[in-house]
Design a protein around this motif. Structure first.
Motif, PDB file in Angstrom:
ATOM      1  N   MET A 129       0.808  -1.203   0.000  1.00 54.69           N
ATOM      2  CA  MET A 129       0.000   0.000   0.000  1.00 54.69           C
ATOM      3  C   MET A 129       0.849   1.264   0.000  1.00 54.69           C
ATOM      4  SD  MET A 129      -3.230  -0.966   2.344  1.00 54.69           S
ATOM      5  CE  MET A 129      -2.522  -2.337   3.201  1.00 54.69           C
ATOM      6  N   ALA A 130       2.164   1.103  -0.118  1.00 55.10           N
ATOM      7  CA  ALA A 130       3.020   2.283  -0.121  1.00 55.10           C
ATOM      8  C   ALA A 130       2.646   3.153  -1.304  1.00 55.10           C
ATOM      9  CB  ALA A 130       4.484   1.869  -0.200  1.00 55.10           C
ATOM     10  N   GLY A 131       2.506   4.427  -1.066  1.00 55.22           N
ATOM     11  CA  GLY A 131       2.215   5.329  -2.167  1.00 55.22           C
ATOM     12  C   GLY A 131       0.732   5.595  -2.343  1.00 55.22           C
ATOM     13  N   ASP A 132      -0.125   4.776  -1.727  1.00 48.58           N
ATOM     14  CA  ASP A 132      -1.558   5.049  -1.821  1.00 48.58           C
ATOM     15  C   ASP A 132      -1.875   6.319  -1.034  1.00 48.58           C
ATOM     16  OD1 ASP A 132      -1.863   2.832  -3.264  1.00 48.58           O
ATOM     17  OD2 ASP A 132      -3.121   1.749  -1.839  1.00 48.58           O
ATOM     18  N   GLU A 133      -2.678   7.161  -1.650  1.00 48.92           N
ATOM     19  CA  GLU A 133      -3.002   8.411  -0.975  1.00 48.92           C
ATOM     20  C   GLU A 133      -4.345   8.258  -0.270  1.00 48.92           C
ATOM     21  OE1 GLU A 133      -1.172  11.459  -1.031  1.00 48.92           O
ATOM     22  OE2 GLU A 133       0.443  10.174  -1.752  1.00 48.92           O
ATOM     23  N   VAL A 134      -4.327   7.642   0.870  1.00 51.70           N
ATOM     24  CA  VAL A 134      -5.558   7.437   1.614  1.00 51.70           C
ATOM     25  C   VAL A 134      -5.488   8.254   2.897  1.00 51.70           C
ATOM     26  CG1 VAL A 134      -7.049   5.734   2.711  1.00 51.70           C
ATOM     27  CG2 VAL A 134      -5.694   5.088   0.718  1.00 51.70           C
ATOM     28  N   GLN A 135      -6.555   8.938   3.182  1.00 49.73           N
ATOM     29  CA  GLN A 135      -6.591   9.712   4.424  1.00 49.73           C
ATOM     30  C   GLN A 135      -7.077   8.814   5.547  1.00 49.73           C
ATOM     31  OE1 GLN A 135      -5.743  13.010   5.002  1.00 49.73           O
ATOM     32  NE2 GLN A 135      -4.919  13.059   2.931  1.00 49.73           N
ATOM     33  N   GLY A 136      -6.225   8.567   6.496  1.00 49.30           N
ATOM     34  CA  GLY A 136      -6.632   7.728   7.617  1.00 49.30           C
ATOM     35  C   GLY A 136      -5.815   6.453   7.631  1.00 49.30           C
ATOM     36  N   PHE A 137      -5.689   5.869   8.780  1.00 52.60           N
ATOM     37  CA  PHE A 137      -4.857   4.689   8.927  1.00 52.60           C
ATOM     38  C   PHE A 137      -5.432   3.882  10.072  1.00 52.60           C
ATOM     39  CE2 PHE A 137      -1.193   2.425  10.676  1.00 52.60           C
ATOM     40  CZ  PHE A 137      -0.587   1.943   9.529  1.00 52.60           C
ATOM     41  N   ALA A 138      -5.545   2.596   9.882  1.00 57.33           N
ATOM     42  CA  ALA A 138      -6.098   1.772  10.954  1.00 57.33           C
ATOM     43  C   ALA A 138      -5.436   0.414  10.976  1.00 57.33           C
ATOM     44  CB  ALA A 138      -7.599   1.611  10.760  1.00 57.33           C
ATOM     45  N   MET A 139      -4.995  -0.015  12.133  1.00 53.38           N
ATOM     46  CA  MET A 139      -4.523  -1.375  12.273  1.00 53.38           C
ATOM     47  C   MET A 139      -4.640  -1.832  13.701  1.00 53.38           C
ATOM     48  SD  MET A 139      -0.676  -0.551  11.208  1.00 53.38           S
ATOM     49  CE  MET A 139       0.660  -1.117  12.198  1.00 53.38           C
ATOM     50  N   ASP A 140      -5.222  -2.994  13.876  1.00 48.00           N
ATOM     51  CA  ASP A 140      -5.241  -3.661  15.165  1.00 48.00           C
ATOM     52  C   ASP A 140      -5.536  -2.727  16.344  1.00 48.00           C
ATOM     53  OD1 ASP A 140      -4.976  -5.989  16.677  1.00 48.00           O
ATOM     54  OD2 ASP A 140      -2.909  -5.489  17.211  1.00 48.00           O
ATOM     55  N   GLY A 141      -6.646  -2.033  16.301  1.00 48.72           N
ATOM     56  CA  GLY A 141      -7.038  -1.194  17.433  1.00 48.72           C
ATOM     57  C   GLY A 141      -6.481   0.217  17.389  1.00 48.72           C
ATOM     58  N   LEU A 142      -5.482   0.465  16.510  1.00 46.44           N
ATOM     59  CA  LEU A 142      -4.882   1.795  16.406  1.00 46.44           C
ATOM     60  C   LEU A 142      -5.453   2.515  15.192  1.00 46.44           C
ATOM     61  CD1 LEU A 142      -2.635   3.944  17.002  1.00 46.44           C
ATOM     62  CD2 LEU A 142      -1.107   2.530  15.615  1.00 46.44           C
ATOM     63  N   ARG A 143      -5.922   3.749  15.408  1.00 48.80           N
ATOM     64  CA  ARG A 143      -6.428   4.534  14.278  1.00 48.80           C
ATOM     65  C   ARG A 143      -5.834   5.919  14.296  1.00 48.80           C
ATOM     66  NH1 ARG A 143     -12.497   4.873  14.803  1.00 48.80           N
ATOM     67  NH2 ARG A 143     -12.428   6.441  13.174  1.00 48.80           N
ATOM     68  N   LEU A 144      -5.452   6.393  13.124  1.00 51.98           N
ATOM     69  CA  LEU A 144      -4.943   7.762  13.017  1.00 51.98           C
ATOM     70  C   LEU A 144      -5.984   8.608  12.316  1.00 51.98           C
ATOM     71  CD1 LEU A 144      -2.187   6.274  13.520  1.00 51.98           C
ATOM     72  CD2 LEU A 144      -1.181   7.922  11.964  1.00 51.98           C
ATOM     73  N   LEU A 145      -6.391   9.703  12.961  1.00 50.67           N
ATOM     74  CA  LEU A 145      -7.286  10.655  12.317  1.00 50.67           C
ATOM     75  C   LEU A 145      -6.411  11.791  11.828  1.00 50.67           C
ATOM     76  CD1 LEU A 145     -10.121  10.679  15.026  1.00 50.67           C
ATOM     77  CD2 LEU A 145      -9.901   9.194  13.017  1.00 50.67           C
ATOM     78  N   ILE A 146      -6.112  11.743  10.523  1.00 54.34           N
ATOM     79  CA  ILE A 146      -5.096  12.638   9.972  1.00 54.34           C
ATOM     80  C   ILE A 146      -5.491  14.107  10.137  1.00 54.34           C
ATOM     81  CG2 ILE A 146      -3.766  13.233   7.905  1.00 54.34           C
ATOM     82  CD1 ILE A 146      -3.200  10.386   8.894  1.00 54.34           C
ATOM     83  N   GLU A 147      -6.730  14.438   9.769  1.00 52.51           N
ATOM     84  CA  GLU A 147      -7.109  15.850   9.792  1.00 52.51           C
ATOM     85  C   GLU A 147      -7.143  16.413  11.199  1.00 52.51           C
ATOM     86  OE1 GLU A 147     -10.359  16.864   7.310  1.00 52.51           O
ATOM     87  OE2 GLU A 147      -9.187  16.357   5.519  1.00 52.51           O
ATOM     88  N   GLU A 148      -7.562  15.589  12.139  1.00 53.03           N
ATOM     89  CA  GLU A 148      -7.621  16.066  13.520  1.00 53.03           C
ATOM     90  C   GLU A 148      -6.285  15.937  14.247  1.00 53.03           C
ATOM     91  OE1 GLU A 148     -11.451  14.104  15.030  1.00 53.03           O
ATOM     92  OE2 GLU A 148     -11.314  13.852  12.851  1.00 53.03           O
ATOM     93  N   GLY A 149      -5.341  15.203  13.652  1.00 53.18           N
ATOM     94  CA  GLY A 149      -4.044  15.017  14.302  1.00 53.18           C
ATOM     95  C   GLY A 149      -4.148  14.191  15.566  1.00 53.18           C
TER      96      GLY A 149
END
Ligand code: CA
Length: 248
Positions: A129-149
């Protein structure tokens, strides 16, 4: 940042030029001059992301090395790019039968080598998935909310500072790849760079603590830097990669 690539080649000049090409492209390398050494290096920690394996070696040949890699559970998944000086089709077939992922004829250009390497890594989880421009990230209980930081662990905000968030986002955006401390200084800290790379270790430790069990996704590679793991025993892989752009 880049991948850790094991180079297996007995001819010193070829080994050296591969080493230079890969390092120039931002990768990390480990070199072996014979088959036995290749197998020894393949089980060292951290494991290589890819092995460039010459067919003609002084002890075991490349096919033997490849078969042995495939036979051991801890090395069976390692991508192998086979090199040969012969254009013989039977070599090619035997290479694939032994478990090689791809095949490259000598002599080759740096461009051709990089294309093959990236094609193989794209097929493996490391580069999927390297290079995919997706906003947001989720794995195994961890989530990144990019816009909210913000980073959530099991839906709870773990309260990262802006710098910790940028650090996590950068690692997540390059998950599966090794990121050196120098790269983190340059890309994450930018002008606010701390004076010593040691400071990064302190930040990483604090980030890991805040993430709790999810902190184990960030791996320390002694002598190399850090890496966001692409898979962990019993855990689900990331659902989406974040965009590479850190918020300004
Ligand atoms: Ca050789």
């Amino acid at each position: 940042m880049g991948y850790l690539i094991e180079i297996v080649e007995d001819e010193e000049d070829v080994r050296h030029s591969l080493d230079v090409m890969l390092r120039r492209a931002g990768h990390y390398t480990r070199c072996a001059s014979c088959g036995v050494m290749a197998l020894e290096l393949a089980v060292q920690s951290p494991p290589p992301d890819l092995i460039i394996l010459d067919l003609m070696l002084p002890d075991l040949d490349g096919l033997d090395v490849c078969r042995r890699l495939r036979a051991f559970p801890i090395t069976s998944h390692l991508p192998v790019l086979m090199l040969t000086a012969r254009a013989d089709e039977s070599d090619r077939v035997r290479g694939f039968e032994a478990g090689a992922d791809d095949y490259l004829l000598k002599p080759f250009s740096p461009r051709e080598l990089m294309m093959r390497i990236h094609a193989i890594l794209r097929r493996t989880p490391a580069g999927a998935m390297a290079g995919d421009e997706v906003q947001g990230f989720a794995m195994d209980g961890l989530r990144l909310l990019i816009e909210e930081g913000k980073a959530l662990v099991d839906n709870e905000d773990v309260g990262l500072t802006a710098m910790e968030f940028r650090l996590l986002q950068y690692l997540a955006a390059h998950y599966g790849q090794i990121v050196s401390r120098e790269t983190l200084l340059r890309e994450v800290w930018r002008r606010d760079a701390p004076q010593r790379v040691r400071t990064i270790d302190v930040h990483i430790n604090r980030l890991r603590e805040k993430l709790g069990p999810s902190g184990a996704w960030i791996e320390t590679l002694r002598g190399y830097g850090y890496r966001m793991l692409r898979r962990r025993e019993g855990a689900s892989p990331p659902l989406a990669a974040p965009s590479l752009e850190a918020p300004q």
